[in-house]
Design a protein around this motif. Structure first.
Motif, PDB file in Angstrom:
ATOM      1  N   PRO A 203       9.681   2.630  -1.599  1.00 53.28           N
ATOM      2  CA  PRO A 203       8.908   1.431  -1.251  1.00 53.28           C
ATOM      3  C   PRO A 203       9.595   0.582  -0.177  1.00 53.28           C
ATOM      4  CG  PRO A 203       9.074   1.668  -3.626  1.00 53.28           C
ATOM      5  CD  PRO A 203      10.004   2.684  -3.030  1.00 53.28           C
ATOM      6  N   ASN A 204      10.919   0.632  -0.132  1.00 57.10           N
ATOM      7  CA  ASN A 204      11.632  -0.107   0.914  1.00 57.10           C
ATOM      8  C   ASN A 204      12.933   0.615   1.236  1.00 57.10           C
ATOM      9  OD1 ASN A 204      12.923  -2.121   2.544  1.00 57.10           O
ATOM     10  ND2 ASN A 204      11.521  -3.608   1.656  1.00 57.10           N
TER      11      ASN A 204
ATOM     12  N   VAL B 299       7.595  -9.821   9.655  1.00 56.74           N
ATOM     13  CA  VAL B 299       7.829  -8.367   9.597  1.00 56.74           C
ATOM     14  C   VAL B 299       7.734  -7.980   8.119  1.00 56.74           C
ATOM     15  CG1 VAL B 299       9.398  -6.452  10.129  1.00 56.74           C
ATOM     16  CG2 VAL B 299       9.164  -8.344  11.737  1.00 56.74           C
ATOM     17  N   ALA B 300       8.827  -8.133   7.362  1.00 59.17           N
ATOM     18  CA  ALA B 300       8.804  -7.823   5.918  1.00 59.17           C
ATOM     19  C   ALA B 300       9.809  -8.730   5.217  1.00 59.17           C
ATOM     20  CB  ALA B 300       9.157  -6.366   5.687  1.00 59.17           C
TER      21      ALA B 300
ATOM     22  N   HIS C 182       4.370 -10.393   4.688  1.00 58.26           N
ATOM     23  CA  HIS C 182       4.362  -9.316   5.677  1.00 58.26           C
ATOM     24  C   HIS C 182       3.459  -9.663   6.857  1.00 58.26           C
ATOM     25  CE1 HIS C 182       6.114  -6.978   2.380  1.00 58.26           C
ATOM     26  NE2 HIS C 182       6.535  -6.127   3.313  1.00 58.26           N
ATOM     27  N   HIS C 183       3.627  -8.880   7.931  1.00 55.83           N
ATOM     28  CA  HIS C 183       2.769  -8.970   9.124  1.00 55.83           C
ATOM     29  C   HIS C 183       1.302  -8.758   8.726  1.00 55.83           C
ATOM     30  CE1 HIS C 183       2.290  -4.563   9.081  1.00 55.83           C
ATOM     31  NE2 HIS C 183       3.501  -4.595   8.538  1.00 55.83           N
TER      32      HIS C 183
ATOM     33  N   THR D 258       3.414   3.051   1.757  1.00 58.30           N
ATOM     34  CA  THR D 258       3.217   2.361   0.473  1.00 58.30           C
ATOM     35  C   THR D 258       1.729   2.313   0.128  1.00 58.30           C
ATOM     36  OG1 THR D 258       3.220   0.290   1.710  1.00 58.30           O
ATOM     37  CG2 THR D 258       5.278   0.921   0.639  1.00 58.30           C
TER      38      THR D 258
ATOM     39  N   SER E 246       2.682  -5.600  -1.729  1.00 58.39           N
ATOM     40  CA  SER E 246       3.529  -4.623  -1.043  1.00 58.39           C
ATOM     41  C   SER E 246       4.152  -3.662  -2.052  1.00 58.39           C
ATOM     42  CB  SER E 246       4.645  -5.349  -0.295  1.00 58.39           C
ATOM     43  OG  SER E 246       5.524  -5.942  -1.228  1.00 58.39           O
ATOM     44  N   GLY E 247       4.581  -2.518  -1.546  1.00 56.16           N
ATOM     45  CA  GLY E 247       5.291  -1.554  -2.408  1.00 56.16           C
ATOM     46  C   GLY E 247       6.556  -2.179  -2.969  1.00 56.16           C
ATOM     47  N   THR E 248       7.206  -2.998  -2.168  1.00 51.92           N
ATOM     48  CA  THR E 248       8.453  -3.643  -2.615  1.00 51.92           C
ATOM     49  C   THR E 248       8.163  -4.645  -3.738  1.00 51.92           C
ATOM     50  OG1 THR E 248       9.199  -3.475  -0.327  1.00 51.92           O
ATOM     51  CG2 THR E 248      10.495  -4.890  -1.780  1.00 51.92           C
TER      52      THR E 248
ATOM     53  N   ASP F 266      -1.907  -2.619   2.527  1.00 58.62           N
ATOM     54  CA  ASP F 266      -1.856  -2.727   1.061  1.00 58.62           C
ATOM     55  C   ASP F 266      -1.292  -4.067   0.594  1.00 58.62           C
ATOM     56  OD1 ASP F 266       0.426  -1.534   2.373  1.00 58.62           O
ATOM     57  OD2 ASP F 266       1.336  -1.266   0.413  1.00 58.62           O
TER      58      ASP F 266
ATOM     59  N   PHE G  86      15.262  -0.507   8.544  1.00 58.87           N
ATOM     60  CA  PHE G  86      14.871   0.512   7.564  1.00 58.87           C
ATOM     61  C   PHE G  86      15.530   1.882   7.823  1.00 58.87           C
ATOM     62  CE2 PHE G  86      11.078  -2.337   7.975  1.00 58.87           C
ATOM     63  CZ  PHE G  86      11.184  -2.934   6.732  1.00 58.87           C
TER      64      PHE G  86
ATOM     65  N   LYS H 131      -0.738  -5.191   7.765  1.00 53.71           N
ATOM     66  CA  LYS H 131      -0.439  -4.396   6.566  1.00 53.71           C
ATOM     67  C   LYS H 131      -1.713  -4.117   5.773  1.00 53.71           C
ATOM     68  CE  LYS H 131       2.792  -4.070   2.736  1.00 53.71           C
ATOM     69  NZ  LYS H 131       2.992  -2.639   3.045  1.00 53.71           N
TER      70      LYS H 131
HETATM   71  O1  LIG Z   1       5.532  -3.304   7.097  1.00 55.53           O
HETATM   72  C1  LIG Z   1       5.217  -2.860   5.976  1.00 55.53           C
HETATM   73  O2  LIG Z   1       4.058  -2.499   5.690  1.00 55.53           O
HETATM   74  C2  LIG Z   1       6.257  -2.748   4.937  1.00 55.53           C
HETATM   75  N1  LIG Z   1       5.935  -2.180   3.813  1.00 55.53           N
HETATM   76  C3  LIG Z   1       6.808  -1.935   2.726  1.00 55.53           C
HETATM   77  C4  LIG Z   1       6.241  -2.496   1.442  1.00 55.53           C
HETATM   78  O3  LIG Z   1       5.014  -2.409   1.222  1.00 55.53           O
HETATM   79  O4  LIG Z   1       7.001  -2.997   0.621  1.00 55.53           O
HETATM   80  C5  LIG Z   1       8.244  -2.280   2.968  1.00 55.53           C
HETATM   81  C6  LIG Z   1       8.478  -3.327   3.964  1.00 55.53           C
HETATM   82  C7  LIG Z   1       7.627  -3.195   5.218  1.00 55.53           C
END
Ligand SMILES: O=C(O)C1=N[C@H](C(=O)O)CCC1
Ligand SMILES: NC(=O)c1ccc[n+]([C@@H]2O[C@H](COP(=O)([O-])OP(=O)(O)OC[C@H]3O[C@@H](n4cnc5c(N)ncnc54)[C@H](O)[C@@H]3O)[C@@H](O)[C@H]2O)c1
Length: 266
Positions: free
Chosen positions: A126-127, A214-215, A155-156, A101, A164-166, A161, A240, A159
């Motif tokens: 994205p997910n 996690v997410a 998120h953890h 992402t 998140s992409g989601t 970005d 996933f 990460k």
């Molecule tokens: O752990 C991550 O980094 C994730 N990224 C995705 C996002 O940016 O949405 C999807 C979930 C996990």
């Protein structure tokens, strides 16, 4: 009989990459043809602790694609690398399935164009988790009935970005249904920068980063005297893998870029 799909995974030692290696190796009809890593060029994956596959490691994506000629690249790396890999894959007639992402909208547009020009499938996901895809679809439905919405994604803390992409994809899907609205008080002022989160198409996205997560995502809709919360949690990266598998199979039949796994299911 269906032909085996040869798959290259980029980022095999990462949190997602390790799960993907296990899934590809354990799936009938898939062959792990090679992997792309930052290190260990020319060695076997089984030379690295925790892996049993004899797939060869490449540090140069272009070299990997021209030597191995896989059908599909699964990229689970970093935003910059994922974009470079996706482009190199398409240029070498390999179909990208991108879980990475953090791409800009311009990068997405460029990949869309390249995919169309090459008449080669690409999936940007994205997910991959089915629960998260449903959470996005349900949010899109709810947006028809509620104009006020905010997204909280968690998120953890490793990460790269934000949002998140989601979170971004959810905002885009909601925007397709929602009437444009300036939310909150018209005279609202942030006394601490960022307190109201990031804004995408008038929709606030709040990003939480903590060890132990996690997410996770909550989409909150507010109305007169009521609140609707649509929530999804991935507690384990195994969540996933059904989506990754579906994307590897689906990309073989595509001739253009698909952005979002929701476009592959009914
Ligand atoms: O752990 C991550 O980094 C994730 N990224 C995705 C996002 O940016 O949405 C999807 C979930 C996990
Ligand atoms: N789409 C989804 O459902 C989903 C789910 C989880 C994570 N993600 C995304 O997947 C990506 C990876 O997530 P993660 O949690 O596994 O991260 P991670 O940091 O655990 O793993 C990333 C891996 O990429 C490798 N890498 C970096 N640059 C590289 C390069 N140039 N060549 C080869 N390998 C390289 C790193 O060495 C590392 O092993 C992130 O962008 C994340 O947002 C997507």
């Amino acid at each position: 009989m269906n032909k085996e799909i040869s798959v290259v995974i980029a980022g095999p030692r990462g949190k997602m990459g390790r799960e993907a290696v296990k899934m590809v190796e354990g799936t009938e009809g898939f062959t792990l043809a090679a992997v792309i890593d930052r290190k260990f060029d020319g060695q076997k994956l089984s030379d690295i602790e925790g892996f049993s596959s004899d797939a060869i490691i490449y540090t140069n994506a272009e070299h990997c694609f021209t030597s191995v000629k896989p059908a599909v690249l699964v990229d689970l790396t970093t935003p910059e690398t994922g974009y470079t890999h996706a482009k190199a894959a398409l240029m070498n007639d390999v179909r990208p399935v991108i879980g990475t992402t953090g791409f800009s909208s311009q990068e997405l547009e460029e990949l869309k164009e390249l995919s169309r020009d090459k008449k080669l499938g690409t999936i940007i996901a994205p997910n991959f988790a089915i629960g998260a895809i449903l959470m996005m679809k349900f949010s899109q439905i709810a947006a028809k009935y509620f104009e006020d919405v905010e997204i909280i994604e968690m998120h953890h803390d490793q990460k790269l970005d934000a949002p998140s992409g989601t979170g971004l994809k959810t905002a885009e899907m909601i925007k397709e249904q929602r009437k444009n609205k300036q939310q909150g008080h018209p005279d609202e002022k942030e006394t601490v920068t960022g307190a109201r989160g990031g804004e995408v198409d008038g929709i606030r996205i709040h990003s939480v980063r903590l060890p132990g997560l996690v997410a996770h995502q909550q989409v909150m809709f507010g109305g007169d005297g009521q609140l609707l919360t649509i929530k999804h949690d991935s507690h384990d990266r195994g969540s996933f893998m059904t989506g990754v598998k579906l994307c590897i199979e689906s990309v073989m039949d595509l001739e253009e870029l698909v952005y979002g796994v929701e476009n592959l299911i009914d």
